[in-house]
Design a protein around this motif. Structure first.
Motif, PDB file in Angstrom:
ATOM      1  N   GLY A 118       0.593  -1.157   0.229  1.00  0.00           N
ATOM      2  CA  GLY A 118      -0.079   0.159  -0.105  1.00  0.00           C
ATOM      3  C   GLY A 118       1.244   1.824   0.193  1.00  0.00           C
ATOM      4  O   GLY A 118      -0.204   2.513  -0.072  1.00  0.00           O
ATOM      5  N   TYR A 155      -4.458   9.612  -7.323  1.00  0.00           N
ATOM      6  CA  TYR A 155      -5.369   8.500  -7.352  1.00  0.00           C
ATOM      7  C   TYR A 155      -6.524   8.177  -8.321  1.00  0.00           C
ATOM      8  O   TYR A 155      -6.737   7.118  -9.514  1.00  0.00           O
ATOM      9  N   TYR A 197      -9.893  10.631   5.558  1.00  0.00           N
ATOM     10  CA  TYR A 197      -8.046   9.709   5.021  1.00  0.00           C
ATOM     11  C   TYR A 197      -8.318   8.803   3.701  1.00  0.00           C
ATOM     12  O   TYR A 197      -7.033   9.599   3.446  1.00  0.00           O
ATOM     13  N   LEU A 198      -9.639   8.890   3.295  1.00  0.00           N
ATOM     14  CA  LEU A 198      -9.460   8.569   1.913  1.00  0.00           C
ATOM     15  C   LEU A 198      -8.967   9.369   1.057  1.00  0.00           C
ATOM     16  O   LEU A 198      -8.164   9.752  -0.061  1.00  0.00           O
ATOM     17  N   GLN A 252      -5.499  10.757   1.293  1.00  0.00           N
ATOM     18  CA  GLN A 252      -4.576   9.650   0.223  1.00  0.00           C
ATOM     19  C   GLN A 252      -4.612  10.720  -0.680  1.00  0.00           C
ATOM     20  O   GLN A 252      -3.681   9.915  -1.880  1.00  0.00           O
ATOM     21  N   TYR A 293      -8.070  10.286  -3.105  1.00  0.00           N
ATOM     22  CA  TYR A 293      -9.276   9.835  -3.957  1.00  0.00           C
ATOM     23  C   TYR A 293     -10.190  10.666  -3.597  1.00  0.00           C
ATOM     24  O   TYR A 293     -10.198  11.694  -3.282  1.00  0.00           O
ATOM     25  N   SER A 350     -10.251   3.069   6.019  1.00  0.00           N
ATOM     26  CA  SER A 350      -9.251   3.988   4.558  1.00  0.00           C
ATOM     27  C   SER A 350      -8.443   2.977   4.137  1.00  0.00           C
ATOM     28  O   SER A 350      -7.997   3.039   3.897  1.00  0.00           O
ATOM     29  N   HIS A 404      -7.872   1.479   0.616  1.00  0.00           N
ATOM     30  CA  HIS A 404      -7.159   2.307  -0.517  1.00  0.00           C
ATOM     31  C   HIS A 404      -6.112   1.256  -0.900  1.00  0.00           C
ATOM     32  O   HIS A 404      -5.541   0.926  -1.990  1.00  0.00           O
ATOM     33  N   ARG A 405      -5.877   0.071  -0.269  1.00  0.00           N
ATOM     34  CA  ARG A 405      -4.683  -1.360  -0.921  1.00  0.00           C
ATOM     35  C   ARG A 405      -5.747  -1.874  -1.542  1.00  0.00           C
ATOM     36  O   ARG A 405      -5.492  -2.325  -3.005  1.00  0.00           O
ATOM     37  N   GLN A 463      -6.371  -1.000  -4.965  1.00  0.00           N
ATOM     38  CA  GLN A 463      -5.200  -0.563  -6.104  1.00  0.00           C
ATOM     39  C   GLN A 463      -4.855  -2.621  -6.435  1.00  0.00           C
ATOM     40  O   GLN A 463      -4.491  -3.147  -5.951  1.00  0.00           O
ATOM     41  N   GLN A 506      -2.306  -5.191  -3.968  1.00  0.00           N
ATOM     42  CA  GLN A 506      -1.814  -4.953  -2.763  1.00  0.00           C
ATOM     43  C   GLN A 506      -2.512  -5.844  -2.032  1.00  0.00           C
ATOM     44  O   GLN A 506      -4.050  -6.334  -2.282  1.00  0.00           O
TER      45      GLN A 506
END
Length: 895
Positions: A197, A444, A463-464, A467, A469, A747, A751-752, A755, A758
């Motif tokens: 991640g 992303y 939190y996303l 990152q 998103y 989150s 995220h992982r 992607q 991951q």
């Protein structure tokens, strides 16, 4: 079918021969990395090349017996694949062979299309390190490994003994051509479905001839020196550290890699094989215990788990120190390796750490923000809090204060007023000019849907968005905030406080769609067609529970949750007469105090528990009593009395015990001790329930018997892979801070998940913060400074308004109260497992952690490396031999 010429090429690059003891065979990674992309005909041309000695097309053509045109075609196919290097020398293109690592393995894997098409290449890269790494354990002197950590430059800027070869800027300033590519190690992990991640895209920088090769073969894009420095800083901001190929001689390298401990295949030598000398820089970490506040940020970013939180206060009984063996002088057999290092990182010493950090569900660095507040650094304190909690102003008013319950100071004179300090710090969020809006880390360009705008959903969205998103939050109600808005009265949490902190989410670009019920207005399947890649379901427990009593359906009987929602949405219809609230928790207190404010003549609470065992906080019970609410303990409802379909009272019976001998909820009553209490309204506040509607229609999500969602306990992934859950939907009713912690973890999983390649678990930190044993702490000699207090709120005044009349600490009170903190946690550094990267220093706001120069090593010329290693290995062999009998003698005497 085995490609014979490709095996020959693998042996040539390995500088061995077919039939030799160390020959490369078809099952070996050196062959497997070439096999998908190199043909025997291509290998024939490559077999005419030399190690680090370029040849022209014409020279190769004459040697391999092919036309220059065909030879050029084959050599360029090899170069594009990564099986040869090409560079302009003396005005012409020349081709040559390199090391496997650093070299062809990275270059083969860094071909984006091939690494996705042929996952075996990424696995081969990983397997090569597993094959070669054990041979190097203890046998390389510091500074001579093929890859070497180079410290973050800001971490050594004050180091008087530094040399230029330890500075990243030296290598960037010494070169004129630069490129950037994706991280090859994380690409390999991704190919195996084991990604961690961490940011992979545009993270590794090539210099000089390597940059030329990467640009010409499409592996990287050309960048300027200024852009290279920006990438270095972006990597550090994302918690990454630096590594560099160490085979070009002292003061030279062809790349700077930006690595993480869980993905980097070079750092695996340290983390799995415990061979830290193989990759370490000249520096090791030092912690100034007097300055350290155990916030834990350095612990979580350390790539080798060299830092853990421990205990600063003196122990009554010291823990014996265990003598440690190292690869330097010990046979290092596989039983000493840490094969599971990607999932078994520890954040705390065996002794435990500060109870406030451990007790908080979000594990906020309480000591840290208290220290910053004591220094008047309120903006920095807010930033530190928001690393774990986007809603400190909200929590400063409604938090259950587990940190205070566990505070070590309780054993002296009373807990530090943590919540009041946090509330003061968080006042900055009330002003658009001073609120903290974090920097978005990346872009992303993937869409994520969050279902439910309560604390769990909003935290996940926050939190996303940080990152990078594109997040849309869908909320059934017209108002945002979930139970923060609809379930908590304004006299405890005013709506402008919630809205101010939600404004930060809007500043981050999060889109909100209110009045939209998923499953009714639009389905999850519809959202998938709109290219939403994952879903976080956090709808909260917004329905009230009933008791199944006789008369429960009478007019004037509703659940407390429904009552609070009506009031919070603006329905302030008067309650006339007497109100009975059934329940003894914090929500029941809120219901009772709200009923007082909407006109009830008298409010009576009835609960099963005794006053001492009521689930509501004692502080909130007292506030209810101050507002003339009667709290009747140890009474349970038997039936609701109704006349002509309308409630007129409740019959209660005396509760003898709430739990049975096994500790299960199983109330028993004295049926001879009953009473009927008149009532015009009855508000049931005995718990909350889920109302799923049609959200989960046609999904594989499974619900538990209590209607909470089934999901993995660590990743929060449900039976539908793209659906994750958190908050009350996952656990049943808990506190906002629990939901906030869930939001952050959700989150990370999302995220992982979205992607490619991951893992939801590899490299994921389990935040198992545990408190030390307070019985083993020496508290003698500490002051007994009184806890600061805000003015008591007069219940006669508070019951007349929905405004929050509670005061906030003054700045002077904050300084006095923050001084009461004992600072009982501290970071403990393991100097052997530290590789001197300096990532920890970028996260410390207290100048408590530094790098000091411990070694004076540098790379050696490649031609001299073999003799250097052999000399060191022979000395180690002697040390191991000498150490064996000594260990046996010690073992005998220790029995």
């Amino acid at each position: 079918m085995v490609k014979e010429k490709v095996i020959d090429l693998a042996n040539l690059i390995s500088r061995t021969k077919r039939g030799a003891k160390d020959e490369v065979k078809p099952e070996h990674p050196e062959y497997k990395v070439l096999e998908p992309v190199v043909t025997d005909e291509m290998a024939e041309a490559a077999l005419c090349l030399k190690f680090r000695d370029g040849k022209t097309v014409e020279e190769v053509a004459s040697e391999c017996g092919k036309s220059p045109e065909k030879t050029k075609e084959l050599l360029w196919e090899l170069a594009m694949a990564g099986a040869t290097i090409v560079g302009e020398q003396d005005g012409v293109d020349k081709f040559w062979l390199e090391l496997w690592v650093p070299g062809h393995m990275e270059m083969l894997v860094n071909h984006k299309e091939n690494s996705i098409k042929y996952p075996q290449m990424g696995k081969a890269f990983s397997d090569y390190g597993k094959k070669r790494g054990p041979l190097a354990i203890g046998n390389f002197p510091v500074g001579t490994g093929p890859m070497r950590v180079i410290p973050i430059e800001s971490a050594i800027s004050g180091e008087t003994k530094r040399v230029s070869n330890d500075e990243i800027s030296k290598y960037l300033n010494d070169n004129d051509r630069f490129s950037v590519s994706d991280c090859s190690c994380r690409t390999a992990r991704e190919a195996m479905g084991e990604g961690c991640g961490h940011l992979k895209e545009d993270m590794c920088i090539q210099l000089g001839n390597a940059a030329e090769y990467y640009i010409r073969t499409g592996r990287g894009r050309e960048i300027t020196r200024e852009e290279a420095f920006e990438i270095i800083h972006k990597a550090e901001d994302n918690g990454l550290m630096h590594n560099m190929p160490n085979v070009d001689g002292p003061g030279h390298t062809h790349a700077i890699c930006n690595c993480c401990g869980c993905g980097c295949l070079a750092l695996r030598n340290a983390n799995m094989l415990m061979n830290h000398d193989f990759v370490r820089s000249n520096y090791t970490v030092k912690v100034d215990a007097d300055k350290c506040v155990a916030c834990g940020e350095c612990v979580e970013v350390c790539p080798t788990n060299a830092l853990k939180l421990g205990q600063k206060l003196c122990k009554n009984t010291p823990i014996p120190k265990v003598e440690r063996e190292l690869p330097y002088n010990t046979e290092w057999t596989p039983d000493r390796w840490n094969e599971d290092y990607r999932i078994n990182r520890e954040v705390v010493m065996a002794e435990g750490t500060a109870p406030c950090k451990a007790g908080c569900p979000a594990h906020i660095g309480v000591q840290g923000y208290i220290k910053l507040a004591s220094q008047g650094k309120y903006a920095e304190a807010l930033q530190l809090i928001k690393l774990e909690n986007p809603f400190p102003a909200v929590c400063g008013r409604i938090c259950p204060k587990f940190c205070e319950d566990d505070c070590t100071r309780c054993d002296i004179d009373g807990a530090v007023a943590v919540d009041d300090i946090k509330k003061f710090i968080a006042q900055q969020d009330m002003n658009a000019d001073t609120r903290y809006v974090p920097t978005i880390k990346h872009d992303y360009d993937k869409k994520i849907a969050v279902i439910g705008a309560g604390p769990a959903g909003l935290s996940c969205a926050y939190y996303l968005a940080v990152q990078g998103y594109k997040v849309t939050v869908f909320e059934k109600q017209k108002a945002l905030g979930g139970m923060l808005t609809l379930g908590i009265p304004s006299y405890r949490l005013e709506k402008d406080v919630i809205n101010a902190e939600i404004d930060v989410l809007k500043d981050l670009g999060i889109e909100f769609k209110t009045g939209v019920e998923i499953g009714k207005d639009i389905s999850l399947s519809d959202l998938r067609t709109q290219d939403y890649k994952a879903f976080y379901i956090a709808i909260g427990a917004q329905a009230g529970r009933s008791l199944g009593l006789e008369g429960e359906d009478a007019e004037g009987v509703i659940t407390g949750v429904e009552f609070l929602r009506h009031v919070n949405l603006g329905d302030h219809s008067k309650f006339e007469g007497n109100v009975i609230v059934i329940g003894g928790g914090n929500v029941a207190i809120d219901v009772a105090r709200t009923a007082t404010r909407v006109g009830a003549a008298q409010v009576d609470m009835f609960c099963l528990e005794s006053r001492e065992k009521m689930p509501a906080h004692a502080e909130e019970v007292q506030e209810a009593l101050d507002e003339d609410i009667n709290v009747n303990n140890s009474w349970g409802p038997k039936r609701i009395v109704a006349e002509h379909g309308k409630v007129v009272g409740v019959e209660f019976r005396k509760c003898i015990s709430v739990f049975d001998a096994d500790g299960k909820f199983n109330p028993s009553y004295d049926e001879n001790d009953t009473k009927i209490v008149p009532a015009d309204h009855v508000l049931l506040s005995v718990g909350q329930a889920m109302d799923w509607g049609s959200i989960l229609a046609d999904s594989k999500v499974v619900l538990n018997p209590n209607q909470t969602i089934q999901a993995d306990v660590d990743t929060f992934q449900t039976g539908e892979p793209d659906i994750f859950a958190g908050g009350d939907a996952l656990t049943g009713p808990r506190f906002a801070i629990d939901a906030i912690a869930h939001g952050k973890e959700g989150s990370i999983s999302i995220h992982r998940f979205v992607q490619h390649g991951q893992s939801l678990v590899f490299g994921r930190l389990k935040r198992d913060y545990r408190a030390f044993d307070k019985a083993n702490v020496n508290l003698a000699g500490f002051d007994t400074a009184p806890r600061q207090q805000t003015a008591h709120v007069d219940g006669k005044k508070s019951k007349e308004t929905f405004k929050d009349l509670r005061e906030t600490f003054t700045e002077e009170q904050v300084k006095k109260e923050s001084a009461r903190c004992l600072g009982c946690g501290v970071v403990i550094a393991d100097e052997y497992t530290c590789v001197g990267c300096g990532a920890c220093t970028t996260k410390c706001k207290f100048d408590a952690i530094t790098l000091t120069r411990t070694y004076d090593a540098d790379a050696v010329e490649f031609k001299d490396l073999k003799s250097t290693v052999i000399k060191h290995a022979l000395k180690r062999k002697v040390r191991v031999a000498v150490n064996k009998p000594i260990k046996k003698i010690k073992a005998i005497f220790s029995k």
